[in-house]
Every structure is written in C-alpha cells, then in structure tokens.
Design an enzyme around this catalytic site. Structure first.
Site, PDB file in Angstrom:
ATOM      1  N   GLU A 295       0.843  -1.197   0.000  1.00 47.96           N
ATOM      2  CA  GLU A 295       0.000   0.000   0.000  1.00 47.96           C
ATOM      3  C   GLU A 295       0.877   1.245   0.000  1.00 47.96           C
ATOM      4  OE1 GLU A 295      -2.777   0.001   3.223  1.00 47.96           O
ATOM      5  OE2 GLU A 295      -3.586  -1.977   2.733  1.00 47.96           O
TER       6      GLU A 295
ATOM      7  N   SER B 276       7.787  -1.890   2.597  1.00 47.49           N
ATOM      8  CA  SER B 276       8.329  -3.041   3.321  1.00 47.49           C
ATOM      9  C   SER B 276       7.622  -3.275   4.647  1.00 47.49           C
ATOM     10  CB  SER B 276       9.829  -2.841   3.567  1.00 47.49           C
ATOM     11  OG  SER B 276      10.526  -2.749   2.341  1.00 47.49           O
TER      12      SER B 276
ATOM     13  N   GLU C 120       9.116  -7.804  -4.564  1.00 47.80           N
ATOM     14  CA  GLU C 120       9.011  -8.949  -3.640  1.00 47.80           C
ATOM     15  C   GLU C 120      10.069  -8.896  -2.538  1.00 47.80           C
ATOM     16  OE1 GLU C 120       7.907 -12.792  -5.020  1.00 47.80           O
ATOM     17  OE2 GLU C 120       7.099 -12.002  -6.900  1.00 47.80           O
TER      18      GLU C 120
ATOM     19  N   THR D  10      12.907  -5.704  -1.027  1.00 43.17           N
ATOM     20  CA  THR D  10      14.137  -5.041  -1.464  1.00 43.17           C
ATOM     21  C   THR D  10      15.372  -5.837  -1.042  1.00 43.17           C
ATOM     22  OG1 THR D  10      14.308  -3.802   0.596  1.00 43.17           O
ATOM     23  CG2 THR D  10      13.045  -2.770  -1.203  1.00 43.17           C
ATOM     24  N   SER D  11      16.519  -5.477  -1.611  1.00 47.17           N
ATOM     25  CA  SER D  11      17.772  -6.130  -1.206  1.00 47.17           C
ATOM     26  C   SER D  11      18.001  -5.985   0.294  1.00 47.17           C
ATOM     27  CB  SER D  11      18.954  -5.520  -1.975  1.00 47.17           C
ATOM     28  OG  SER D  11      18.878  -5.852  -3.344  1.00 47.17           O
ATOM     29  N   GLU D  12      17.609  -4.834   0.829  1.00 46.03           N
ATOM     30  CA  GLU D  12      17.793  -4.611   2.272  1.00 46.03           C
ATOM     31  C   GLU D  12      16.915  -5.551   3.098  1.00 46.03           C
ATOM     32  OE1 GLU D  12      19.408  -1.516  -0.048  1.00 46.03           O
ATOM     33  OE2 GLU D  12      17.328  -2.215  -0.045  1.00 46.03           O
TER      34      GLU D  12
END
Length: 388
Positions: free
Chosen positions: A136, A141, A372, A374-376
C-alpha cells in the site's frame, strides 16, 4: 542441506523436460514477443493476448497439479521458463512469474478444495489472469502497517482502502488481497481474501508510469465498500500475513530466476557485440578490458544460477527456503543490475540508445532489487536466520 541431499544426487545440467521447456519458450518468444518488445515498452502496453497464449502452453500453471488443469511440474522447470522469457523480454517474464507464484500460488497453498477447484483451472490455463495485493501507499516493506480493512458483516466482509504497485491490477480477472482485520501492526491481524473482477466496489486505479518492466501492468487496486462472501476467505481469519510471507518465500525464487533471465539477455547481447564491433583493427572482445568484464559477468551469472537452483531443489523437496530463497533473490538481483550496467558500458554510446537491447535490460534490471522485498529486506531475512 546435507540431510536433504542424503541419498540424492544433484545434476548440474538440464533435464530433458527442462530442455524441452527452454526450447518451447525460446520459439514462442521469437514468434510472439521479440517483434513487439519496443512497441510494448514505449506504449506501456500489457499484451493480454500473449499471456493467454502462455496459458495455452501451460506456463501460467507450471506448478499447479494436473488435477486442476496445471502442468504439474517442479520449480526446476518453472525457473527455466522464467529465465528463457526474461532473456527476451523481462516484462513478460515478470507478469508470468507474478501470476504463477503470487495469485495462483497463494490459492494453491492456502485455498480449500472448493476454492482450488473454482479458481485454479481458470488461472492455470490462462482463461483468467491473476493479481496479488499486499503493498500500500506508505507501507512498502512495512506491510504490517497497512490501512486497507475488512469488517465482518454477517456472512460477508466489507473491504475499504487501496493497494498499489499491483501487477495486473487492471487486467486481472481475480485478485488475492491481504487486508487488515485486526489491530495495525499485529502479524495475526491480517486476512487474505479472493476478490473477483466485477465485484461491486472493486476496481483498478491509476497505472504507474515506470522506468522499466513497462509491458507488465502495474496499477492500484481500489476498494469502496466492497462486499465479498465469507467463503472467499483464504484459510483462517488472521492468517493472511503469515500466508503472504510463505508465498513470498517461493516468490523470491521467481525473482531470482527473472534476474538471471535479465542478466543472460544483457550478457548475450554484450558477447555478440564484443565479437562484431571493431576498434583499432580488431574486435573489442580481444581487448582485456572488455574480455575481463565478460569473464566477471559470466561467473556471476553462473553463481546466481546455482543459488537459485539450490533454492528450487529445496522447495521441490518440501524444505523451508526462507534463507535460501532470500539469498538467491538478493544475489541474483544485484548481479543482474551489475551485468546490465557492464553491458551498456561495453556497447559504449550505442548502449545508451534504444536501437540496441541493452538499454532496456538496464532499465528493467533495477526492479529485481526492489520487487518482492528489497535487497535490504533480503539481508534482514538472511541475517535474522543466521542469528537465531
């Protein structure tokens, strides 16, 4: 992983089934996708007809059991199909992956028999295109902070709010959405529902004007007093967030595969150009500066592929893949950005133009480090499991 491998052998080559799927996807892509890549990209056109054709080939129900009209294959074949599509047009591969792993995958994992029988045959054959809604505006995240709510009203639930960054939000025939049914921030305060297109109060909203993956439709989903029957709930009330995290475990294998496809497409173009383009009387690939770039690109792609097929292997054998899926997604997505960047560098000024394919791979690649999780977020997932 040793206990999983006991009594088993790993084959580093493709199976006959994988080879057949790779060849089928390549032939399909050359005929139906390659001639239209830039036209679709420029106009942000989502080719629903091509998705339907993918359904006819069994590629929209790769993992769905044959009982429900699917191909009944494994994650090995699934990864192969996504990689081969991604080598030609990552946008189409993204849509194929989202349809399979998110909407269809969620219903397959958590739907009851009635729901599976109703929805899976239509999704697996491409009669219906699926969407999946978790993100949303303002949450990203932090999915637990969602504002879209569902309130019980007798035998119905009334949904209000919106979702954004939803693949197939306009063209999808059915969506699985996770909405808040309890307190904000409570991991057991969210529930998953199936919502069909045409339901009163349910509509697609604004279409995003994106940097890359432009032929894969990304829009809002809007709910305005949308009433759906209680029978549309997937699993139990309060299980939605937990279900979504399990769906994403498998979905990250999809994005890792997509990343490999993007990287291979950019790499293939760079190798070809390095053999053809001459400077100072010889092909530029004969210069160490270029040759070493190709060596690094090739090695990183192979490493990403091994991580991805390891996760697929574990998934096929019913093992938990939270860490391995996150590792594959993290590494492969970062690799595809590096490879696409180097491919543009090898092309030089021509790499900055739309006349050559690496410009598009460069734009498409970045989504893989964001979508899907983030890298973090992947690093958070991996490190949490390391430190348990």
């Amino acid at each position: 992983m040793s206990e999983v491998l006991e009594g088993k052998s790993i084959h580093f080559g493709m199976t006959e089934t994988q080879k057949m799927i790779a060849e089928t996807v390549r032939d399909f892509s050359e005929q139906h996708i390659r001639p239209n890549i830039m036209k679709w990209d420029e106009s942000q056109h989502f080719p629903v007809d091509v998705m339907k054709k993918l359904g006819e080939l069994g590629l929209l129900g790769v993992l769905v059991p044959e009982t429900y009209g699917g191909a009944g294959l494994t994650y090995d074949e699934y990864v192969t199909a996504i990689v081969e599509l991604g080598r030609v047009d990552p946008s189409i591969a993204l849509s194929m992956a989202a349809h399979n792993s998110l909407c269809t995958g969620h219903i397959m994992q958590f739907g009851n028999e009635e729901q599976k029988s109703k929805y899976l045959p239509k999704l697996a054959t491409g009669e219906w295109i699926g969407a999946w809604g978790l993100t949303e505006v303002g949450t990203g995240s932090d999915a637990g902070g969602m504002n879209t709510t569902a309130v019980r009203d007798g035998d119905y639930w009334v949904i209000n709010g919106s979702k954004n960054f939803i693949t197939h939000g306009l063209s999808g025939d059915v969506a699985v959405v996770i909405v808040r049914t309890g307190e904000k921030g409570d991991s057991h305060g969210m529930t998953a529902f199936v919502v069909e297109k045409g339901t009163e109060g349910f509509s697609g909203g604004r279409k995003e004007d994106k940097l890359g993956m432009r032929a894969s439709e990304t829009t809002e989903l809007i709910f305005e007093n949308c009433r759906i029957p209680h029978s549309n709930m997937l699993g139990n009330e309060g299980d939605g967030f937990i279900q979504a995290m399990k769906v994403l475990d498998g979905g990250r294998i999809s994005i890792a595969a997509l990343s490999i496809g993007v990287a291979k497409g950019a790499y293939d173009a760079a190798v070809k150009y390095s053999k053809e383009r001459e400077q100072f009387g010889r092909p530029i690939g004969h210069f160490q500066a270029i040759a070493f770039k190709l060596a690094d690109m090739s090695t990183e792609i192979d490493a990403a592929e091994l991580l991805t097929y390891r996760a697929a292997f574990l998934k096929n054998n019913g093992q938990k893949v939270t860490t391995e899926g996150a590792q594959a997604k993290l590494y492969a997505s970062e690799v595809c950005v590096r490879v696409a960047n180097e491919a543009v560098q090898i092309f030089g000024g021509y790499g900055f133009t739309k006349d050559f394919p690496v410009e598009k791979f460069y734009r498409d690649a970045k989504l893989c480090t964001i979508g899907e999780g983030t890298s973090e977020i992947q690093k958070l997932v991996i490190s949490k499991n390391i430190l348990k």
